[in-house]
Design an enzyme around this catalytic site. Structure first.
Site, mmCIF file in Angstrom:
data_model
loop_
_atom_site.group_PDB
_atom_site.id
_atom_site.type_symbol
_atom_site.label_atom_id
_atom_site.label_comp_id
_atom_site.label_asym_id
_atom_site.label_seq_id
_atom_site.Cartn_x
_atom_site.Cartn_y
_atom_site.Cartn_z
ATOM 1 N N THR A 1 0.989 -1.177 -0.015
ATOM 2 C CA THR A 1 -0.222 0.037 -0.088
ATOM 3 C C THR A 1 1.092 1.215 -0.038
ATOM 4 O OG1 THR A 1 -1.841 -1.089 1.307
ATOM 5 C CG2 THR A 1 -1.747 1.312 1.370
ATOM 6 N N LYS B 1 -7.855 1.928 -3.112
ATOM 7 C CA LYS B 1 -7.544 1.330 -1.677
ATOM 8 C C LYS B 1 -7.501 2.668 -0.729
ATOM 9 C CE LYS B 1 -5.138 -0.847 1.612
ATOM 10 N NZ LYS B 1 -5.361 -2.031 2.233
ATOM 11 N N LYS C 1 -1.880 5.129 8.553
ATOM 12 C CA LYS C 1 -0.920 5.208 7.425
ATOM 13 C C LYS C 1 -1.903 5.385 6.118
ATOM 14 C CE LYS C 1 1.611 2.062 4.074
ATOM 15 N NZ LYS C 1 1.974 0.962 3.655
HETATM 16 P P1 NAD Z 1 5.811 -5.853 7.353
HETATM 17 O O1 NAD Z 1 6.458 -4.774 7.791
HETATM 18 O O2 NAD Z 1 5.363 -7.097 8.204
HETATM 19 O O3 NAD Z 1 6.711 -6.565 6.303
HETATM 20 C C1 NAD Z 1 7.302 -5.868 5.298
HETATM 21 C C2 NAD Z 1 8.676 -6.728 5.079
HETATM 22 O O4 NAD Z 1 9.496 -6.169 3.927
HETATM 23 C C3 NAD Z 1 9.621 -7.130 6.129
HETATM 24 O O5 NAD Z 1 9.884 -8.429 6.283
HETATM 25 C C4 NAD Z 1 10.917 -6.143 5.623
HETATM 26 O O6 NAD Z 1 12.224 -6.927 6.169
HETATM 27 C C5 NAD Z 1 10.567 -6.275 4.255
HETATM 28 N N1 NAD Z 1 11.471 -5.436 3.620
HETATM 29 C C6 NAD Z 1 11.561 -3.831 3.740
HETATM 30 N N2 NAD Z 1 12.303 -3.494 2.677
HETATM 31 C C7 NAD Z 1 12.777 -4.287 1.891
HETATM 32 C C8 NAD Z 1 13.519 -4.322 0.857
HETATM 33 N N3 NAD Z 1 14.132 -3.163 0.321
HETATM 34 N N4 NAD Z 1 14.128 -5.541 0.185
HETATM 35 C C9 NAD Z 1 13.455 -6.623 0.581
HETATM 36 N N5 NAD Z 1 12.586 -6.875 1.885
HETATM 37 C C10 NAD Z 1 12.027 -5.452 2.563
HETATM 38 O O7 NAD Z 1 4.592 -5.422 6.634
HETATM 39 P P2 NAD Z 1 3.222 -6.087 6.255
HETATM 40 O O8 NAD Z 1 2.072 -5.850 7.355
HETATM 41 O O9 NAD Z 1 3.532 -7.532 5.597
HETATM 42 O O10 NAD Z 1 2.655 -5.039 5.088
HETATM 43 C C11 NAD Z 1 3.080 -4.977 3.740
HETATM 44 C C12 NAD Z 1 2.342 -4.067 2.826
HETATM 45 O O11 NAD Z 1 1.064 -4.409 2.812
HETATM 46 C C13 NAD Z 1 2.361 -2.577 3.482
HETATM 47 O O12 NAD Z 1 2.355 -1.558 2.446
HETATM 48 C C14 NAD Z 1 1.035 -2.576 4.302
HETATM 49 O O13 NAD Z 1 0.665 -1.281 4.391
HETATM 50 C C15 NAD Z 1 0.066 -3.306 3.321
HETATM 51 N N6 NAD Z 1 -0.979 -3.902 4.071
HETATM 52 C C16 NAD Z 1 -1.049 -4.679 5.142
HETATM 53 C C17 NAD Z 1 -2.033 -5.001 5.851
HETATM 54 C C18 NAD Z 1 -1.841 -5.871 7.161
HETATM 55 O O14 NAD Z 1 -2.953 -6.167 7.609
HETATM 56 N N7 NAD Z 1 -0.714 -6.094 7.704
HETATM 57 C C19 NAD Z 1 -3.353 -5.232 5.138
HETATM 58 C C20 NAD Z 1 -3.056 -4.823 3.928
HETATM 59 C C21 NAD Z 1 -2.256 -4.212 3.373
#
Ligand code: NAD
Length: 293
Positions: free
Chosen positions: A94, A166, A241
């Site tokens: 997102t 979204k 966010k």
């Molecule tokens: P998270 O923080 O759990 O995971 C992000 C991952 O990305 C981490 O493991 C981190 O180490 C990795 N990362 C960061 N930079 C990197 C890079 N340059 N190369 C490789 N890996 C890298 O986040 P999440 O909860 O999995 O959310 C991911 C996305 O999905 C976000 O944009 C969030 O807004 C969106 N989202 C989350 C939810 C939710 O309920 N958690 C729901 C809908 C959308």
């Protein structure tokens, strides 16, 4: 079955990648965290994001925010340069609409923004909703891959349209949740029971998802987070966010969204008071606290 590179194995990315493996795809994964790399049995571990992209037919990122997405695709050793020219590139994170358009344009080939709703539970169950922006050809090729991770896949328009959908949806959700909480708090002040308000509003013009599926008081909807002390669910910090991204989009386009702006203020206040890890429906507690004695 396809060769897929998947980068970003956090709370969402890891279960999404597991569902791709389960569907029989050949998946190469990469995350900056070694611990995250161990979360996807059956995938091969790449040494870098660029290596995960190399030779894949589809390359997917699921990263925290726009700056991570820009860097991963376009930075030094970026994935856009490493991927095959005919690969379909997808970002499921997102991020803001402007960054999504910028990355798609700089990548200069089939690139889709495909953010999701449905949370961690949806990612695990493979029931996410994908909102997709980008070229029709990319969408047609990617749809079967997305269906291994989600139940609903909607092509919303050109680059950025997925992120736009979204932002609009989650702004509406935040406003409707605050409205639902205020109605229950007013009912409490009036001596009207939660059950009576639910019975009427769920069948009349006040009806909405925040009331009928995600009811912010315990009782009327047994599965809602209110029945488990507001454990998420959808954490309030993530709502802040998403509301920030909606306000950024409103600023960029000159759209007036007074209720969206107010919703962001209220959710920020809730998070600053320690509610960040609470489900977003838990804001009813703060609204109760706003009441004069
Ligand atoms: P998270 O923080 O759990 O995971 C992000 C991952 O990305 C981490 O493991 C981190 O180490 C990795 N990362 C960061 N930079 C990197 C890079 N340059 N190369 C490789 N890996 C890298 O986040 P999440 O909860 O999995 O959310 C991911 C996305 O999905 C976000 O944009 C969030 O807004 C969106 N989202 C989350 C939810 C939710 O309920 N958690 C729901 C809908 C959308």
């Amino acid at each position: 079955m396809a060769r897929i590179g998947f980068v970003g194995l956090g709370n969402m990315g890891a279960p999404m990648a597991r569902n791709l493996v389960k569907a029989g795809h050949e998946v190469a994964v990469f995350d900056l965290s070694a611990e995250a790399m161990a979360r996807v049995d059956g995938a091969s571990a790449a040494a870098s994001a660029a290596e995960a992209a190399t030779g894949a037919e589809f390359v997917i990122t699921m990263l925290p925010a726009g700056k991570h997405v820009r860097e991963a695709w376009l930075g030094a050793g970026g994935m856009a340069a490493a991927a095959a020219p005919d690969a379909v590139l997808l970002d499921c994170s997102t991020i803001d609409v402007a960054a999504a358009r910028e990355v798609a344009s700089a990548a200069g080939r089939l690139f889709l923004d495909a953010p999701v709703s449905g949370g961690v539970m949806g990612a695990e169950a493979g029931t996410l909703t994908f909102m997709v922006g980008g070229q029709a050809e990319g969408f047609a090729r990617a749809e079967p891959v997305l269906r291994a991770m989600g139940r609903t896949v909607v092509h919303c328009g050109d680059a950025g349209a997925g992120q736009a959908a979204k932002a609009c949806n989650n702004m509406l959700l935040a406003i409707s949740m605050i409205g639902t909480c205020e109605a229950f708090v007013l009912a409490e002040r009036l001596g009207l029971s939660h059950e009576a308000l639910f019975e009427v509003a769920s069948k009349s013009s006040g009806q909405c998802w925040s009331l009928t599926t995600y009811c912010p008081v315990p009782g009327p909807v047994p599965g809602s987070p209110a029945n488990r002390d507001y454990r998420p669910g959808f954490a309030a910090a993530l709502m802040v966010k998403d509301l920030g991204l909606a306000q950024q989009a409103a600023g960029d386009t000159g759209a007036a969204t007074p209720m969206g702006a107010r919703a962001l203020e209220l959710y920020r206040r809730f998070v600053e008071a320690g509610g960040g890890e609470t489900d977003f429906s838990g804001i009813i507690r703060m609204i109760r606290d706003l009441q004069p004695p």
